[in-house]
Design a protein around this motif. Structure first.
Motif, PDB file in Angstrom:
ATOM      1  N   LEU A  58       0.847  -1.059   0.146  1.00 13.07           N
ATOM      2  CA  LEU A  58      -0.208   0.022  -0.186  1.00 13.07           C
ATOM      3  C   LEU A  58       0.994   1.269  -0.202  1.00 13.07           C
ATOM      4  O   LEU A  58       1.750   1.239   0.705  1.00 13.07           O
ATOM      5  CB  LEU A  58      -0.622  -0.021   1.202  1.00 13.07           C
ATOM      6  N   THR A  59       0.711   2.218  -0.960  1.00 12.70           N
ATOM      7  CA  THR A  59       1.369   3.424  -0.638  1.00 12.70           C
ATOM      8  C   THR A  59      -0.019   4.587  -0.878  1.00 12.70           C
ATOM      9  O   THR A  59      -0.743   4.294  -1.576  1.00 12.70           O
ATOM     10  CB  THR A  59       2.468   3.663  -1.846  1.00 12.70           C
ATOM     11  N   GLN A  60       0.334   5.524  -0.015  1.00 11.11           N
ATOM     12  CA  GLN A  60      -0.586   6.835   0.105  1.00 11.11           C
ATOM     13  C   GLN A  60       0.101   7.837   0.201  1.00 11.11           C
ATOM     14  O   GLN A  60       1.221   7.685   0.970  1.00 11.11           O
ATOM     15  CB  GLN A  60      -1.796   6.617   1.246  1.00 11.11           C
ATOM     16  N   GLU A  61      -0.285   8.940  -0.512  1.00  8.07           N
ATOM     17  CA  GLU A  61       0.457  10.314  -0.099  1.00  8.07           C
ATOM     18  C   GLU A  61      -0.594  11.482  -0.155  1.00  8.07           C
ATOM     19  O   GLU A  61      -1.702  11.471  -0.742  1.00  8.07           O
ATOM     20  CB  GLU A  61       1.026  10.694  -1.499  1.00  8.07           C
ATOM     21  N   SER A  62      -0.113  12.119   1.058  1.00  7.07           N
ATOM     22  CA  SER A  62      -1.177  13.463   1.225  1.00  7.07           C
ATOM     23  C   SER A  62      -0.240  14.704   0.988  1.00  7.07           C
ATOM     24  O   SER A  62       0.679  14.585   1.383  1.00  7.07           O
ATOM     25  CB  SER A  62      -1.568  13.451   2.833  1.00  7.07           C
TER      26      SER A  62
END
Length: 169
Positions: A129-133
């Motif tokens: 999983l990769t997430q960026e804010s």
């Protein structure tokens, strides 16, 4: 399933842009994938959107907790610092996250938190999983584009990561 640990400033849904990408693969371990994610010397070999990577520790391309590094991505020169690094001991859950930024004025400044999580699932499967804010005018502009360049770019990162790990087996 595990989730990203978010600093409150970057909580998804409160920032100017947020993207989430995930793959679930068979026959690759957390450790095999991790080796390609934390070694910045491998990034350009499987991810076209990372260039000019300069780790803080000369001669050691493997990222470490607290380390600063620089790289170009999505047309931005990014300064970054590793904020979380949990190695996959005994193939357990692995985590890496960095705070990244581009200095500038109110129209060019960019502030991001980018995290990866790799976890073992049942049935010889592994989840990445990769997430960026993101915060800033450039983030607002990217969030309105269809397709979202961050969403597609991060999917390419995951796809390249999986391909590189498979080819190394």
């Amino acid at each position: 399933m595990q989730a990203i640990h978010w600093p409150s400033m970057y909580l998804p849904g409160t920032t100017d842009n947020f993207v989430s990408n995930e793959v679930i693969v068979r026959d690759l371990t957390v450790t095999e994938l991790w080796a390609f994610l934390v070694d910045t010397s491998k990034w350009e070999g499987y991810y076209d959107n990372a260039a000019n990577i300069v780790p803080e520790i000369k001669g050691d391309p493997v990222l470490h907790q607290g380390e600063h590094f620089r790289f170009d991505t999505f047309g931005f020169p990014i300064d970054a610092q590793v904020m979380e690094l949990v190695e996959p001991l005994d193939d357990a859950v692995a985590r890496i996250a960095w705070h990244g930024w581009q200095d500038g004025d109110e129209n060019t400044r960019l502030d991001v938190y980018h995290a990866f999580l790799i976890e073992r699932l049942s049935g010889n499967r592994t989840r990445v999983l990769t997430q960026e804010s993101q915060i800033g005018v450039p983030a607002k502009e990217m969030s309105t584009q269809t397709p979202n360049p961050m969403l597609n770019g991060h999917q390419a990162w995951l796809d390249g990561l999986v391909k590189a790990a498979r080819e190394a087996k």
